[in-house]
Design an enzyme around this catalytic site. Structure first.
Site, mmCIF file in Angstrom:
data_model
loop_
_atom_site.group_PDB
_atom_site.id
_atom_site.type_symbol
_atom_site.label_atom_id
_atom_site.label_comp_id
_atom_site.label_asym_id
_atom_site.label_seq_id
_atom_site.Cartn_x
_atom_site.Cartn_y
_atom_site.Cartn_z
ATOM 1 N N HIS A 1 0.814 -1.220 0.000
ATOM 2 C CA HIS A 1 0.000 0.000 0.000
ATOM 3 C C HIS A 1 0.847 1.269 0.000
ATOM 4 O O HIS A 1 0.349 2.346 -0.323
ATOM 5 C CB HIS A 1 -1.004 0.000 1.170
ATOM 6 C CG HIS A 1 -0.414 0.269 2.515
ATOM 7 N ND1 HIS A 1 -0.128 -0.733 3.428
ATOM 8 C CD2 HIS A 1 -0.066 1.429 3.126
ATOM 9 C CE1 HIS A 1 0.352 -0.193 4.526
ATOM 10 N NE2 HIS A 1 0.409 1.121 4.375
ATOM 11 N N ASP B 1 0.217 -7.655 1.435
ATOM 12 C CA ASP B 1 0.591 -6.248 1.533
ATOM 13 C C ASP B 1 2.103 -6.067 1.598
ATOM 14 O O ASP B 1 2.615 -5.270 2.382
ATOM 15 C CB ASP B 1 -0.077 -5.590 2.746
ATOM 16 C CG ASP B 1 -0.018 -4.064 2.691
ATOM 17 O OD1 ASP B 1 0.052 -3.524 1.574
ATOM 18 O OD2 ASP B 1 -0.021 -3.425 3.759
ATOM 19 N N GLY C 1 3.121 6.562 7.887
ATOM 20 C CA GLY C 1 4.497 6.761 7.441
ATOM 21 C C GLY C 1 5.417 5.667 7.946
ATOM 22 O O GLY C 1 6.458 5.385 7.350
ATOM 23 N N ASN C 2 5.038 5.019 9.057
ATOM 24 C CA ASN C 2 5.795 3.868 9.558
ATOM 25 C C ASN C 2 5.592 2.633 8.688
ATOM 26 O O ASN C 2 6.385 1.682 8.752
ATOM 27 C CB ASN C 2 5.392 3.515 10.987
ATOM 28 C CG ASN C 2 6.183 4.255 12.043
ATOM 29 O OD1 ASN C 2 5.645 5.058 12.784
ATOM 30 N ND2 ASN C 2 7.488 3.990 12.103
ATOM 31 N N SER C 3 4.535 2.617 7.897
ATOM 32 C CA SER C 3 4.231 1.440 7.078
ATOM 33 C C SER C 3 5.435 1.036 6.238
ATOM 34 O O SER C 3 6.032 1.851 5.542
ATOM 35 C CB SER C 3 3.057 1.733 6.147
ATOM 36 O OG SER C 3 1.866 1.895 6.864
ATOM 37 N N LEU D 1 -10.598 -20.774 -6.953
ATOM 38 C CA LEU D 1 -11.778 -21.579 -7.276
ATOM 39 C C LEU D 1 -12.430 -21.102 -8.568
ATOM 40 O O LEU D 1 -12.928 -21.889 -9.358
ATOM 41 C CB LEU D 1 -12.804 -21.500 -6.143
ATOM 42 C CG LEU D 1 -12.533 -22.301 -4.871
ATOM 43 C CD1 LEU D 1 -13.627 -22.024 -3.845
ATOM 44 C CD2 LEU D 1 -12.472 -23.796 -5.186
ATOM 45 N N GLY D 2 -12.440 -19.799 -8.771
ATOM 46 C CA GLY D 2 -13.112 -19.248 -9.937
ATOM 47 C C GLY D 2 -14.557 -18.901 -9.661
ATOM 48 O O GLY D 2 -15.448 -19.211 -10.457
ATOM 49 N N MET E 1 -18.340 -14.171 -4.942
ATOM 50 C CA MET E 1 -19.007 -14.631 -3.725
ATOM 51 C C MET E 1 -19.424 -13.463 -2.849
ATOM 52 O O MET E 1 -18.930 -12.343 -2.983
ATOM 53 C CB MET E 1 -18.066 -15.553 -2.945
ATOM 54 C CG MET E 1 -16.729 -14.924 -2.606
ATOM 55 S SD MET E 1 -15.524 -16.107 -1.982
ATOM 56 C CE MET E 1 -14.039 -15.090 -1.969
#
Length: 408
Positions: A127, A157, A237-239, A298-299, A302
Protein backbone atom coordinates in the site's frame (compact mmCIF):
# COMPACT_ATOMS: atom_id res chain seq x y z
CA UNK A 1 -0.95 17.22 5.44
CA UNK A 2 2.54 18.65 5.77
CA UNK A 3 1.15 22.12 6.44
CA UNK A 4 -1.31 20.80 9.01
CA UNK A 5 1.47 18.95 10.84
CA UNK A 6 3.65 22.05 11.00
CA UNK A 7 0.74 24.01 12.39
CA UNK A 8 0.30 21.53 15.20
CA UNK A 9 4.00 21.62 16.00
CA UNK A 10 4.03 25.39 16.15
CA UNK A 11 0.96 25.45 18.39
CA UNK A 12 2.66 23.05 20.79
CA UNK A 13 5.67 25.35 20.88
CA UNK A 14 3.55 28.35 21.78
CA UNK A 15 1.78 26.51 24.59
CA UNK A 16 5.08 25.25 25.97
CA UNK A 17 6.57 28.74 25.89
CA UNK A 18 3.62 30.16 27.79
CA UNK A 19 4.04 27.59 30.55
CA UNK A 20 7.75 28.34 30.86
CA UNK A 21 7.16 32.10 31.08
CA UNK A 22 4.46 31.63 33.70
CA UNK A 23 6.82 29.60 35.83
CA UNK A 24 9.49 32.27 35.54
CA UNK A 25 7.05 34.99 36.62
CA UNK A 26 6.02 33.05 39.72
CA UNK A 27 9.63 32.46 40.70
CA UNK A 28 10.47 36.15 40.38
CA UNK A 29 7.48 37.29 42.43
CA UNK A 30 8.39 35.03 45.33
CA UNK A 31 12.03 36.10 45.41
CA UNK A 32 11.72 39.79 44.65
CA UNK A 33 12.17 41.03 48.22
CA UNK A 34 15.62 39.54 48.69
CA UNK A 35 16.83 40.11 45.16
CA UNK A 36 18.64 43.38 45.88
CA UNK A 37 20.40 42.01 48.94
CA UNK A 38 21.69 38.89 47.23
CA UNK A 39 22.94 40.27 43.92
CA UNK A 40 26.55 40.43 45.07
CA UNK A 41 26.47 36.77 46.05
CA UNK A 42 24.96 35.34 42.85
CA UNK A 43 26.85 32.71 40.86
CA UNK A 44 26.27 31.63 37.27
CA UNK A 45 24.74 28.26 36.48
CA UNK A 46 27.03 25.80 34.72
CA UNK A 47 26.56 22.59 32.78
CA UNK A 48 27.77 19.53 34.68
CA UNK A 49 30.90 17.89 33.33
CA UNK A 50 29.89 14.45 34.56
CA UNK A 51 29.63 11.99 31.65
CA UNK A 52 26.96 9.31 31.60
CA UNK A 53 27.16 6.04 29.72
CA UNK A 54 23.92 6.01 27.72
CA UNK A 55 24.74 2.90 25.73
CA UNK A 56 22.10 0.25 26.32
CA UNK A 57 20.79 -2.79 24.51
CA UNK A 58 18.17 -0.53 22.94
CA UNK A 59 20.63 2.05 21.59
CA UNK A 60 22.81 -0.77 20.27
CA UNK A 61 19.86 -2.42 18.51
CA UNK A 62 18.78 0.83 16.85
CA UNK A 63 22.34 1.54 15.71
CA UNK A 64 22.54 -1.86 14.00
CA UNK A 65 19.45 -1.29 11.86
CA UNK A 66 19.25 2.48 11.35
CA UNK A 67 21.30 2.59 8.14
CA UNK A 68 19.09 -0.04 6.52
CA UNK A 69 15.77 1.72 7.19
CA UNK A 70 14.72 4.11 4.42
CA UNK A 71 11.88 6.40 3.37
CA UNK A 72 9.86 5.41 0.30
CA UNK A 73 8.38 8.28 -1.73
CA UNK A 74 5.42 7.58 -4.01
CA UNK A 75 4.97 10.00 -6.94
CA UNK A 76 1.79 10.04 -8.98
CA UNK A 77 0.27 12.09 -11.76
CA UNK A 78 -1.08 15.40 -10.50
CA UNK A 79 -4.86 15.60 -10.58
CA UNK A 80 -5.41 19.25 -11.50
CA UNK A 81 -9.14 18.85 -10.95
CA UNK A 82 -8.75 17.88 -7.31
CA UNK A 83 -10.18 20.05 -4.58
CA UNK A 84 -8.01 22.55 -2.72
CA UNK A 85 -8.89 20.57 0.39
CA UNK A 86 -6.84 17.61 -0.92
CA UNK A 87 -3.66 19.21 0.39
CA UNK A 88 -5.16 19.09 3.87
CA UNK A 89 -6.86 15.72 3.86
CA UNK A 90 -5.03 13.81 1.12
CA UNK A 91 -1.69 12.95 2.68
CA UNK A 92 1.15 14.69 0.85
CA UNK A 93 -0.74 15.21 -2.40
CA UNK A 94 -0.39 18.95 -1.95
CA UNK A 95 3.38 18.79 -1.54
CA UNK A 96 5.55 20.90 -3.81
CA UNK A 97 8.03 18.03 -4.17
CA UNK A 98 7.84 16.50 -7.62
CA UNK A 99 9.83 14.55 -10.18
CA UNK A 100 9.34 14.72 -13.95
CA UNK A 101 6.09 16.60 -13.52
CA UNK A 102 4.72 14.09 -11.02
CA UNK A 103 3.41 14.99 -7.59
CA UNK A 104 4.55 13.46 -4.29
CA UNK A 105 1.43 11.55 -3.28
CA UNK A 106 2.51 9.71 -0.13
CA UNK A 107 5.48 8.53 1.89
CA UNK A 108 6.19 5.36 3.80
CA UNK A 109 9.14 3.36 5.05
CA UNK A 110 11.20 0.43 3.83
CA UNK A 111 14.00 -1.90 4.89
CA UNK A 112 17.11 -2.72 2.85
CA UNK A 113 17.68 -6.44 3.33
CA UNK A 114 20.05 -7.48 0.54
CA UNK A 115 22.92 -6.29 -1.66
CA UNK A 116 23.79 -8.11 -4.87
CA UNK A 117 26.35 -6.59 -7.21
CA UNK A 118 25.29 -3.07 -8.06
CA UNK A 119 21.77 -3.55 -6.72
CA UNK A 120 20.17 -3.42 -3.30
CA UNK A 121 16.73 -4.75 -2.40
CA UNK A 122 14.13 -3.03 -0.23
CA UNK A 123 11.02 -4.58 1.32
CA UNK A 124 8.02 -2.36 2.04
CA UNK A 125 4.23 -2.56 2.15
CA UNK A 126 2.31 -2.81 -1.10
CA UNK A 127 0.00 0.00 0.00
CA UNK A 128 3.04 2.29 0.26
CA UNK A 129 3.75 1.96 -3.48
CA UNK A 130 0.20 1.41 -4.78
CA UNK A 131 -0.73 3.59 -7.76
CA UNK A 132 2.77 4.99 -8.22
CA UNK A 133 4.09 6.49 -11.43
CA UNK A 134 7.58 6.80 -9.97
CA UNK A 135 9.33 5.85 -6.73
CA UNK A 136 12.25 7.38 -4.85
CA UNK A 137 14.03 5.92 -1.84
CA UNK A 138 15.63 8.28 0.67
CA UNK A 139 18.61 6.60 2.34
CA UNK A 140 19.68 7.21 5.93
CA UNK A 141 22.64 9.25 4.66
CA UNK A 142 20.32 11.67 2.87
CA UNK A 143 20.86 10.40 -0.68
CA UNK A 144 17.72 10.08 -2.79
CA UNK A 145 17.78 7.28 -5.38
CA UNK A 146 15.33 5.95 -7.96
CA UNK A 147 13.59 2.66 -7.21
CA UNK A 148 12.00 0.07 -9.48
CA UNK A 149 9.39 -2.50 -8.47
CA UNK A 150 10.63 -6.09 -8.49
CA UNK A 151 7.25 -7.48 -7.48
CA UNK A 152 4.36 -7.09 -5.08
CA UNK A 153 1.62 -9.08 -3.40
CA UNK A 154 -1.61 -7.33 -2.49
CA UNK A 155 -2.83 -10.21 -0.33
CA UNK A 156 0.05 -9.98 2.17
CA UNK A 157 0.59 -6.25 1.53
CA UNK A 158 4.27 -6.70 0.69
CA UNK A 159 6.44 -5.35 -2.13
CA UNK A 160 10.10 -5.59 -3.13
CA UNK A 161 11.96 -2.65 -4.68
CA UNK A 162 15.38 -2.48 -6.30
CA UNK A 163 17.79 0.45 -5.97
CA UNK A 164 21.45 1.16 -6.69
CA UNK A 165 23.72 -0.17 -3.95
CA UNK A 166 26.25 2.66 -4.41
CA UNK A 167 25.35 4.51 -1.21
CA UNK A 168 24.01 1.55 0.78
CA UNK A 169 26.02 1.07 3.97
CA UNK A 170 24.26 -1.79 5.75
CA UNK A 171 21.54 -4.36 5.20
CA UNK A 172 19.14 -5.65 7.83
CA UNK A 173 19.00 -9.23 9.08
CA UNK A 174 15.80 -11.15 9.82
CA UNK A 175 15.13 -12.98 13.08
CA UNK A 176 13.10 -16.19 13.37
CA UNK A 177 9.63 -14.88 14.24
CA UNK A 178 8.47 -18.33 15.37
CA UNK A 179 10.66 -17.90 18.47
CA UNK A 180 9.22 -14.58 19.65
CA UNK A 181 7.97 -14.20 23.21
CA UNK A 182 5.14 -12.02 24.47
CA UNK A 183 6.59 -9.23 26.60
CA UNK A 184 9.99 -9.06 24.94
CA UNK A 185 11.18 -5.60 23.82
CA UNK A 186 10.13 -4.39 20.37
CA UNK A 187 11.39 -1.26 18.61
CA UNK A 188 9.76 0.33 15.57
CA UNK A 189 12.05 2.27 13.22
CA UNK A 190 10.67 4.22 10.28
CA UNK A 191 9.46 7.56 8.94
CA UNK A 192 6.26 8.53 10.77
CA UNK A 193 4.49 11.39 8.95
CA UNK A 194 7.10 11.26 6.20
CA UNK A 195 10.80 11.71 5.55
CA UNK A 196 11.10 14.82 7.73
CA UNK A 197 10.96 12.38 10.67
CA UNK A 198 13.05 9.65 9.01
CA UNK A 199 14.69 7.05 11.26
CA UNK A 200 12.39 7.72 14.17
CA UNK A 201 12.57 4.97 16.80
CA UNK A 202 9.83 4.08 19.29
CA UNK A 203 10.04 1.38 21.94
CA UNK A 204 7.50 -1.02 23.36
CA UNK A 205 6.93 -4.73 23.86
CA UNK A 206 5.43 -7.58 21.90
CA UNK A 207 1.80 -7.73 22.98
CA UNK A 208 1.01 -10.85 20.92
CA UNK A 209 2.99 -13.00 18.52
CA UNK A 210 0.09 -14.14 16.33
CA UNK A 211 -3.04 -12.14 15.60
CA UNK A 212 -5.52 -12.57 12.75
CA UNK A 213 -5.99 -9.09 11.29
CA UNK A 214 -8.58 -8.34 8.62
CA UNK A 215 -7.49 -5.86 5.96
CA UNK A 216 -9.69 -4.08 3.44
CA UNK A 217 -7.96 -3.57 0.10
CA UNK A 218 -8.54 -0.65 -2.29
CA UNK A 219 -10.83 -2.82 -4.44
CA UNK A 220 -13.02 -3.48 -1.40
CA UNK A 221 -11.95 -7.09 -0.89
CA UNK A 222 -10.97 -8.17 2.62
CA UNK A 223 -8.17 -10.52 3.55
CA UNK A 224 -6.98 -12.12 6.76
CA UNK A 225 -3.28 -11.93 7.58
CA UNK A 226 -1.22 -13.16 10.49
CA UNK A 227 0.41 -10.30 12.40
CA UNK A 228 2.60 -9.46 15.38
CA UNK A 229 1.00 -7.03 17.83
CA UNK A 230 3.03 -4.35 19.61
CA UNK A 231 2.45 -1.26 21.72
CA UNK A 232 5.46 0.52 20.20
CA UNK A 233 4.10 3.70 18.62
CA UNK A 234 3.28 3.20 14.94
CA UNK A 235 2.02 6.17 12.94
CA UNK A 236 1.18 6.94 9.29
CA UNK A 237 4.50 6.76 7.44
CA UNK A 238 5.79 3.87 9.56
CA UNK A 239 4.23 1.44 7.08
CA UNK A 240 6.94 -0.75 5.55
CA UNK A 241 9.46 0.04 8.27
CA UNK A 242 11.24 -2.29 10.66
CA UNK A 243 10.05 -3.79 13.92
CA UNK A 244 13.20 -5.09 15.56
CA UNK A 245 14.19 -7.11 18.60
CA UNK A 246 16.76 -6.21 21.22
CA UNK A 247 19.51 -7.64 18.98
CA UNK A 248 18.67 -5.25 16.15
CA UNK A 249 17.20 -8.02 13.99
CA UNK A 250 14.01 -7.44 12.01
CA UNK A 251 11.14 -9.42 13.52
CA UNK A 252 8.44 -7.81 11.40
CA UNK A 253 7.55 -5.21 8.80
CA UNK A 254 5.29 -2.60 10.40
CA UNK A 255 2.00 -2.31 8.60
CA UNK A 256 -1.03 -0.98 10.44
CA UNK A 257 -2.58 0.20 13.68
CA UNK A 258 -6.03 0.39 15.22
CA UNK A 259 -6.99 3.92 16.23
CA UNK A 260 -10.69 3.53 17.04
CA UNK A 261 -13.24 0.82 17.63
CA UNK A 262 -15.16 -0.34 14.56
CA UNK A 263 -18.07 2.01 15.23
CA UNK A 264 -15.69 4.89 15.91
CA UNK A 265 -17.05 5.47 19.40
CA UNK A 266 -13.83 4.79 21.32
CA UNK A 267 -10.25 5.82 20.56
CA UNK A 268 -7.55 3.16 20.91
CA UNK A 269 -3.85 3.43 21.77
CA UNK A 270 -1.01 0.93 21.61
CA UNK A 271 -2.46 -1.47 19.02
CA UNK A 272 0.10 -1.68 16.23
CA UNK A 273 0.71 -4.60 13.88
CA UNK A 274 3.60 -5.96 11.83
CA UNK A 275 3.95 -8.79 9.32
CA UNK A 276 6.11 -11.52 10.95
CA UNK A 277 9.63 -11.84 9.55
CA UNK A 278 9.21 -15.51 8.61
CA UNK A 279 6.22 -14.61 6.44
CA UNK A 280 8.13 -11.67 4.98
CA UNK A 281 11.14 -13.79 4.01
CA UNK A 282 8.92 -16.39 2.36
CA UNK A 283 7.14 -13.76 0.26
CA UNK A 284 10.15 -11.65 -0.74
CA UNK A 285 12.05 -14.72 -1.94
CA UNK A 286 9.14 -15.58 -4.24
CA UNK A 287 8.80 -11.99 -5.42
CA UNK A 288 12.49 -11.83 -6.28
CA UNK A 289 12.20 -15.05 -8.26
CA UNK A 290 8.87 -14.52 -10.06
CA UNK A 291 7.73 -10.95 -9.45
CA UNK A 292 4.39 -12.21 -8.15
CA UNK A 293 2.78 -14.78 -5.88
CA UNK A 294 0.71 -17.49 -7.51
CA UNK A 295 -2.17 -18.72 -5.37
CA UNK A 296 -4.90 -21.23 -6.21
CA UNK A 297 -8.33 -20.00 -7.25
CA UNK A 298 -11.78 -21.58 -7.28
CA UNK A 299 -13.11 -19.25 -9.94
CA UNK A 300 -16.17 -17.86 -8.17
CA UNK A 301 -17.62 -14.51 -7.21
CA UNK A 302 -19.01 -14.63 -3.72
CA UNK A 303 -20.77 -12.80 -0.94
CA UNK A 304 -20.86 -13.56 2.78
CA UNK A 305 -24.07 -15.24 3.92
CA UNK A 306 -24.23 -12.74 6.79
CA UNK A 307 -24.58 -9.89 4.30
CA UNK A 308 -27.80 -11.23 2.73
CA UNK A 309 -31.20 -9.94 3.73
CA UNK A 310 -33.56 -12.25 5.60
CA UNK A 311 -35.65 -12.61 2.45
CA UNK A 312 -32.66 -13.55 0.28
CA UNK A 313 -31.35 -15.99 2.89
CA UNK A 314 -34.72 -17.77 3.08
CA UNK A 315 -34.58 -18.51 -0.65
CA UNK A 316 -31.45 -20.59 -0.09
CA UNK A 317 -33.51 -23.05 2.02
CA UNK A 318 -30.67 -23.56 4.48
CA UNK A 319 -31.09 -25.62 7.66
CA UNK A 320 -31.34 -23.49 10.81
CA UNK A 321 -28.00 -24.91 11.91
CA UNK A 322 -26.20 -23.14 9.03
CA UNK A 323 -25.58 -19.58 10.17
CA UNK A 324 -22.38 -18.79 8.27
CA UNK A 325 -20.83 -19.45 4.91
CA UNK A 326 -20.05 -18.01 1.51
CA UNK A 327 -22.75 -17.73 -1.14
CA UNK A 328 -21.59 -18.35 -4.71
CA UNK A 329 -22.68 -15.28 -6.67
CA UNK A 330 -21.44 -16.58 -10.04
CA UNK A 331 -19.06 -19.20 -11.43
CA UNK A 332 -16.36 -18.43 -13.98
CA UNK A 333 -16.34 -20.82 -16.91
CA UNK A 334 -13.27 -23.00 -17.32
CA UNK A 335 -12.06 -22.62 -13.74
CA UNK A 336 -11.99 -25.28 -10.96
CA UNK A 337 -15.36 -24.50 -9.34
CA UNK A 338 -17.19 -24.81 -12.65
CA UNK A 339 -15.35 -28.02 -13.51
CA UNK A 340 -16.36 -29.50 -10.12
CA UNK A 341 -20.03 -28.65 -10.68
CA UNK A 342 -20.48 -25.71 -8.29
CA UNK A 343 -23.26 -23.30 -9.26
CA UNK A 344 -24.56 -19.85 -8.39
CA UNK A 345 -26.61 -20.05 -5.19
CA UNK A 346 -24.48 -22.75 -3.58
CA UNK A 347 -23.36 -21.96 -0.02
CA UNK A 348 -19.80 -23.07 0.80
CA UNK A 349 -19.32 -23.94 4.48
CA UNK A 350 -16.04 -25.83 4.50
CA UNK A 351 -12.79 -26.16 2.50
CA UNK A 352 -10.98 -29.33 3.47
CA UNK A 353 -11.29 -29.54 7.25
CA UNK A 354 -11.53 -25.76 7.71
CA UNK A 355 -14.92 -24.21 8.48
CA UNK A 356 -15.84 -21.29 6.24
CA UNK A 357 -18.07 -18.55 7.67
CA UNK A 358 -16.86 -15.65 5.50
CA UNK A 359 -14.95 -14.85 2.32
CA UNK A 360 -11.82 -14.18 4.38
CA UNK A 361 -12.10 -17.68 5.88
CA UNK A 362 -12.37 -19.15 2.39
CA UNK A 363 -9.31 -17.25 1.20
CA UNK A 364 -7.25 -18.31 4.20
CA UNK A 365 -8.22 -21.96 3.74
CA UNK A 366 -7.67 -21.89 0.00
CA UNK A 367 -4.32 -20.10 0.14
CA UNK A 368 -2.94 -22.71 2.52
CA UNK A 369 -2.92 -25.04 -0.51
CA UNK A 370 -0.80 -25.06 -3.64
CA UNK A 371 -1.81 -24.91 -7.26
CA UNK A 372 -2.80 -28.40 -8.56
CA UNK A 373 -3.77 -29.61 -5.07
CA UNK A 374 -7.18 -31.27 -4.79
CA UNK A 375 -9.44 -30.13 -1.93
CA UNK A 376 -12.85 -31.24 -0.71
CA UNK A 377 -15.39 -28.41 -0.71
CA UNK A 378 -18.53 -28.78 1.42
CA UNK A 379 -21.54 -26.76 0.26
CA UNK A 380 -25.33 -26.56 0.53
CA UNK A 381 -27.68 -26.60 -2.46
CA UNK A 382 -31.45 -26.49 -2.07
CA UNK A 383 -31.02 -27.11 1.65
CA UNK A 384 -28.95 -30.29 1.25
CA UNK A 385 -25.29 -30.78 2.13
CA UNK A 386 -22.96 -31.83 -0.70
CA UNK A 387 -19.23 -32.24 -1.26
CA UNK A 388 -17.09 -31.81 -4.35
CA UNK A 389 -13.46 -32.66 -4.97
CA UNK A 390 -11.97 -29.58 -6.59
CA UNK A 391 -8.61 -29.65 -8.36
CA UNK A 392 -7.02 -26.23 -7.90
CA UNK A 393 -5.56 -26.08 -11.39
CA UNK A 394 -5.84 -22.30 -11.84
CA UNK A 395 -4.38 -19.28 -10.05
CA UNK A 396 -5.75 -15.92 -8.94
CA UNK A 397 -4.24 -14.35 -12.08
CA UNK A 398 -6.89 -16.25 -14.09
CA UNK A 399 -9.78 -14.58 -12.28
CA UNK A 400 -12.14 -12.05 -13.80
CA UNK A 401 -12.16 -9.04 -11.48
CA UNK A 402 -14.84 -6.78 -12.95
CA UNK A 403 -17.54 -7.67 -10.40
CA UNK A 404 -18.18 -5.62 -7.25
CA UNK A 405 -18.42 -8.82 -5.22
CA UNK A 406 -15.35 -10.64 -3.92
CA UNK A 407 -13.61 -13.07 -6.24
CA UNK A 408 -11.63 -16.24 -5.72
Amino acid sequence: MAKANIGKLLLTGVVGGAIALGGSAIYQSTTNQSANNSRSNTTSTKVSNVSVNVNTDVTSAIKKVSNSVVSVMNYQKDNSQSSDFSSIFGGNSGSSSSTDGLQLSSEGSGVIYKKSGGDAYVVTNYHVIAGNSSLDVLLSGGQKVKASVVGYDEYTDLAVLKISSEHVKDVATFADSSKLTIGEPAIAVGSPLGSQFANTATEGILSATSRQVTLTQENGQTTNINAIQTDAAINPGNSGGALINIEGQVIGITQSKITTTEDGSTSVEGLGFAIPSNDVVNIINKLEADGKISRPALGIRMVDLSQLSTNDSSQLKLPSSVTGGVVVYSVQSGLPAASAGLKAGDVITKVGDTAVTSSTDLQSALYSHNINDTVKVTYYRDGKSNTADVKLSKSTSDLETSSPSSSN
